[in-house]
Design a protein around this motif. Structure first.
Motif, short mmCIF file in Angstrom:
data_model
loop_
_atom_site.label_atom_id
_atom_site.label_comp_id
_atom_site.label_asym_id
_atom_site.label_seq_id
_atom_site.Cartn_x
_atom_site.Cartn_y
_atom_site.Cartn_z
N GLY A 13 0.82 -1.21 0.00
CA GLY A 13 0.00 0.00 0.00
C GLY A 13 0.85 1.25 0.00
N ASP A 18 -2.66 3.97 3.40
CA ASP A 18 -2.69 2.60 3.92
C ASP A 18 -1.84 2.44 5.17
N ASN A 21 -0.96 -0.85 7.55
CA ASN A 21 -1.01 -2.17 6.91
C ASN A 21 0.20 -2.99 7.32
#
Length: 114
Positions: A13, A18, A21
């Motif tokens: 990501g 993101d 993650n």
């Protein structure tokens, strides 16, 4: 001696949208530290992964050269523990998905070249 190829995969990501993650390179680093403890004579080489400085790595690959099958079992266990530690750190359960995409990191350890 034998060489094992380790592959760790995750969702990857962008570091902005993101954030949080699981990170395949972080899992790989955790695994390497555990391998060094479990098999001090192991030679770890060719670690690579990710695509950019501002991306969460979706992949990590490295080689581990060891003496025998007993050490191979210790390497596999260390890799599994490193992956589990990254998933736990990010609060992700094995096999967990978000919007239909698997969000945990997972690993494969096999003989190099196979």
């Amino acid at each position: 001696p034998q060489t094992l190829a380790v592959t760790i995969l995750g969702p990857g990501g962008h570091s902005n949208g993101d954030y949080g993650n699981t990170n395949a390179l972080h899992a790989g680093a955790r695994a390497v530290l555990l391998i060094e403890k479990a098999v001090p004579t192991a030679m770890i080489s060719d670690m690579k992964g990710g695509v950019s400085v501002n991306a969460i790595a979706a992949d990590c690959h490295f080689l581990v050269t060891i003496a025998d099958d007993a050490e191979a079992a210790k390497v596999r266990k260390a890799v599994d523990e490193g992956v589990a530690a990254e998933n736990a750190f990010r609060g992700v359960k094995p096999g967990q998905t978000r919007n239909g995409v698997q969000i945990d990191v997972r690993a494969e350890v096999k003989a190099a070249g196979s």
